[in-house]
Design an enzyme around this catalytic site. Structure first.
Site, PDB file in Angstrom:
ATOM      1  N   LYS A  99      54.675 109.084 134.902  1.00  0.00           N
ATOM      2  CA  LYS A  99      54.236 108.989 132.973  1.00  0.00           C
ATOM      3  C   LYS A  99      55.782 107.889 132.918  1.00  0.00           C
ATOM      4  O   LYS A  99      56.706 108.495 133.725  1.00  0.00           O
ATOM      5  CB  LYS A  99      53.889 109.710 132.677  1.00  0.00           C
ATOM      6  CG  LYS A  99      53.744 109.493 130.964  1.00  0.00           C
ATOM      7  CD  LYS A  99      52.755 110.282 130.473  1.00  0.00           C
ATOM      8  CE  LYS A  99      53.026 109.455 128.781  1.00  0.00           C
ATOM      9  NZ  LYS A  99      52.324 108.136 128.625  1.00  0.00           N
ATOM     10  N   HIS A 109      52.704 115.717 130.862  1.00  0.00           N
ATOM     11  CA  HIS A 109      51.882 114.335 132.472  1.00  0.00           C
ATOM     12  C   HIS A 109      52.146 114.594 133.808  1.00  0.00           C
ATOM     13  O   HIS A 109      53.146 115.576 134.079  1.00  0.00           O
ATOM     14  CB  HIS A 109      52.417 113.644 131.162  1.00  0.00           C
ATOM     15  CG  HIS A 109      51.600 112.866 130.581  1.00  0.00           C
ATOM     16  ND1 HIS A 109      51.605 113.816 128.855  1.00  0.00           N
ATOM     17  CD2 HIS A 109      49.926 112.387 130.057  1.00  0.00           C
ATOM     18  CE1 HIS A 109      50.843 113.339 127.696  1.00  0.00           C
ATOM     19  NE2 HIS A 109      49.906 112.497 128.680  1.00  0.00           N
TER      20      HIS A 109
HETATM   21  N1  LIG Z   1      45.400 105.608 125.443  1.00  0.00           N
HETATM   22  C1  LIG Z   1      45.301 106.633 126.308  1.00  0.00           C
HETATM   23  O1  LIG Z   1      43.618 107.218 126.552  1.00  0.00           O
HETATM   24  C2  LIG Z   1      45.639 106.354 127.648  1.00  0.00           C
HETATM   25  C3  LIG Z   1      45.209 106.814 128.616  1.00  0.00           C
HETATM   26  C4  LIG Z   1      45.937 106.924 129.745  1.00  0.00           C
HETATM   27  C5  LIG Z   1      47.207 106.687 130.273  1.00  0.00           C
HETATM   28  N2  LIG Z   1      47.199 105.112 128.921  1.00  0.00           N
HETATM   29  C6  LIG Z   1      48.640 104.670 128.301  1.00  0.00           C
HETATM   30  O2  LIG Z   1      48.661 103.478 129.516  1.00  0.00           O
HETATM   31  C7  LIG Z   1      49.351 102.866 129.877  1.00  0.00           C
HETATM   32  C8  LIG Z   1      49.133 102.253 131.554  1.00  0.00           C
HETATM   33  O3  LIG Z   1      48.993 103.434 132.448  1.00  0.00           O
HETATM   34  P1  LIG Z   1      48.916 103.489 133.666  1.00  0.00           P
HETATM   35  O4  LIG Z   1      48.794 105.522 133.987  1.00  0.00           O
HETATM   36  O5  LIG Z   1      47.359 103.291 134.303  1.00  0.00           O
HETATM   37  O6  LIG Z   1      49.803 102.798 134.169  1.00  0.00           O
HETATM   38  P2  LIG Z   1      50.126 102.077 135.208  1.00  0.00           P
HETATM   39  O7  LIG Z   1      51.452 101.730 135.600  1.00  0.00           O
HETATM   40  O8  LIG Z   1      49.534 102.636 136.798  1.00  0.00           O
HETATM   41  O9  LIG Z   1      49.844 100.610 134.993  1.00  0.00           O
HETATM   42  C9  LIG Z   1      49.781  99.752 134.253  1.00  0.00           C
HETATM   43  C10 LIG Z   1      49.882  97.982 135.031  1.00  0.00           C
HETATM   44  O10 LIG Z   1      50.337  96.992 134.154  1.00  0.00           O
HETATM   45  C11 LIG Z   1      50.245  96.408 134.702  1.00  0.00           C
HETATM   46  N3  LIG Z   1      51.315  95.704 133.864  1.00  0.00           N
HETATM   47  C12 LIG Z   1      52.542  95.581 133.906  1.00  0.00           C
HETATM   48  N4  LIG Z   1      53.052  94.071 132.651  1.00  0.00           N
HETATM   49  C13 LIG Z   1      51.870  93.176 133.097  1.00  0.00           C
HETATM   50  C14 LIG Z   1      51.633  92.051 132.440  1.00  0.00           C
HETATM   51  N5  LIG Z   1      52.527  91.549 131.733  1.00  0.00           N
HETATM   52  N6  LIG Z   1      50.126  91.670 132.578  1.00  0.00           N
HETATM   53  C15 LIG Z   1      49.044  92.109 132.956  1.00  0.00           C
HETATM   54  N7  LIG Z   1      49.330  93.345 133.654  1.00  0.00           N
HETATM   55  C16 LIG Z   1      50.659  94.006 133.719  1.00  0.00           C
HETATM   56  C17 LIG Z   1      51.066  97.075 136.393  1.00  0.00           C
HETATM   57  O11 LIG Z   1      51.435  96.118 137.229  1.00  0.00           O
HETATM   58  C18 LIG Z   1      50.357  98.245 137.125  1.00  0.00           C
HETATM   59  O12 LIG Z   1      49.789  97.732 137.802  1.00  0.00           O
HETATM   60  C19 LIG Z   1      50.775 103.870 129.118  1.00  0.00           C
HETATM   61  O13 LIG Z   1      51.792 103.788 128.268  1.00  0.00           O
HETATM   62  C20 LIG Z   1      49.980 105.141 129.413  1.00  0.00           C
HETATM   63  O14 LIG Z   1      50.297 105.864 128.334  1.00  0.00           O
HETATM   64  C21 LIG Z   1      46.967 105.436 127.553  1.00  0.00           C
HETATM   65  O1  LIG Z   2      48.698 108.907 131.617  1.00  0.00           O
HETATM   66  C1  LIG Z   2      49.328 108.563 130.446  1.00  0.00           C
HETATM   67  O2  LIG Z   2      50.345 107.727 130.970  1.00  0.00           O
HETATM   68  C2  LIG Z   2      48.808 108.854 129.295  1.00  0.00           C
HETATM   69  N1  LIG Z   2      49.294 107.961 128.218  1.00  0.00           N
HETATM   70  C3  LIG Z   2      48.896 108.455 127.218  1.00  0.00           C
HETATM   71  C4  LIG Z   2      50.060 109.352 126.017  1.00  0.00           C
HETATM   72  O3  LIG Z   2      51.350 108.712 126.331  1.00  0.00           O
HETATM   73  O4  LIG Z   2      49.724 109.946 124.777  1.00  0.00           O
HETATM   74  C5  LIG Z   2      47.765 109.402 126.643  1.00  0.00           C
HETATM   75  C6  LIG Z   2      47.400 110.559 128.005  1.00  0.00           C
HETATM   76  C7  LIG Z   2      48.002 109.620 129.398  1.00  0.00           C
END
Ligand SMILES: NC(=O)c1ccc[n+]([C@@H]2O[C@H](COP(=O)([O-])OP(=O)(O)OC[C@H]3O[C@@H](n4cnc5c(N)ncnc54)[C@H](O)[C@@H]3O)[C@@H](O)[C@H]2O)c1
Ligand SMILES: O=C(O)C1=N[C@H](C(=O)O)CCC1
EC number: 1.17.1.8
Length: 255
Positions: free
Chosen positions: A146, A142
């Site tokens: 992250k 990643h």
């Molecule tokens: N399921 C999937 O397909 C997938 C894909 C990508 C990322 N993710 C996950 O999603 C999450 C976010 O990833 P990201 O890369 O966008 O992170 P990021 O750090 O860019 O974004 C997180 C956002 O949440 C905000 N935040 C924090 N506390 C908050 C609150 N109490 N209320 C509202 N907003 C709040 C932060 O200020 C930030 O803007 C991570 O856990 C990541 O692993 C999952």
């Molecule tokens: O960018 C991230 O953070 C991502 N989180 C998810 C994970 O932890 O598996 C999905 C992929 C991107």
């Protein structure tokens, strides 16, 4: 159906986005905005207050593992359906969510460690292959911003593989190596080694490496752009109002 629950099916579904200024949140707002049958009614980030999303029918949460449970609790209490991509969901956390939902029978929650359709298939293929190979290791890769390791995807994959191995009666993965440096052999989830790589230029990637006598099989998925997660997110947003209770993973929505 109460007056509050009634909705005109011709009107777009009202969507609130939590973590709206984050990497994923920005992409979700863009994708929802571009869909004719959906509309963004709230963009909430840190410090904004959840009440801004009170009018939403579906909330999408891409925040952080330390705040997601409070967000989800609030949504369920308000009777708002939720689609959650934020990672950090242990079995204990999922059980807690099931408990909250038991008191709100009409509310749906979809929690998926990865909304990429290719990633979902990669996990399914890995679970299918698991019983045929004595060795298996997961390498997730990643971007370096992250916050968590191993990834939610890797953890989910390891658990599915471990379950398939147990059902097939396979014993532990063979490994005579002694860690000379702690961590050299990665982390262990349900008996499956998981290695987490972080490098600038990466988005989200995973390899599952299987081995048996005289052959290996590598199953690999790559997300090069966060747009790859959007078809899965929109699928869940459209489905969640008709799926009361907890749905984990996108598998059931793709069938
Ligand atoms: N399921 C999937 O397909 C997938 C894909 C990508 C990322 N993710 C996950 O999603 C999450 C976010 O990833 P990201 O890369 O966008 O992170 P990021 O750090 O860019 O974004 C997180 C956002 O949440 C905000 N935040 C924090 N506390 C908050 C609150 N109490 N209320 C509202 N907003 C709040 C932060 O200020 C930030 O803007 C991570 O856990 C990541 O692993 C999952
Ligand atoms: O960018 C991230 O953070 C991502 N989180 C998810 C994970 O932890 O598996 C999905 C992929 C991107």
């Amino acid at each position: 159906m109460t007056d509050e629950q009634w909705r005109n099916p011709d009107e777009p579904v009202r969507v609130g986005v939590l973590g709206a200024r984050g990497r994923m949140g920005i992409e979700v707002c863009r994708a929802v905005d571009a869909a004719d049958d959906l509309e963004v009614v709230a963009m909430v980030d840190q410090g904004d207050g959840l009440s801004a999303a009170s009018d939403a029918e579906v909330v999408v949460d891409f925040t952080t593992p330390d705040v997601v449970m409070d967000n989800l609790r609030w949504c369920i209490d308000q009777g708002i359906n939720a689609v959650v991509g934020t990672t950090g969901f242990t079995e204990q956390r999922l059980e807690q969510v099931r408990g909250w939902l038991a008191g709100k029978p009409g509310v749906g929650v979809v929690i998926a460690p990865n909304f990429g359709i290719g990633a979902v298939l990669m996990m399914q293929f890995a679970a299918r292959a698991a019983r045929h190979f004595e060795s298996v290791e997961i390498i997730e890769q990643h971007h370096p911003r992250k916050l968590d390791a191993p990834s939610g995807t890797a953890t989910h994959t390891a658990r599915q593989i471990a379950r398939a191995r147990a059902e097939a009666g396979l014993g532990p993965v063979p490994d005579a190596t002694k860690d000379e440096v702690p961590g050299a052999r990665g982390a262990e989830i349900d008996g499956v080694r998981v290695h987490a790589v972080r490098a600038t230029g990466l988005v989200a990637h995973q390899e599952v490496l299987f081995g048996t006598t005289g052959e290996t099989l590598t199953i690999r998925h790559d997300s090069y752009d966060r747009a790859s997660f959007m078809p899965g997110v929109l699928l869940a947003v459209r489905a969640v109002r008709n799926r009361p209770g907890l749905t984990v993973g996108l598998d059931a929505l793709l069938d």
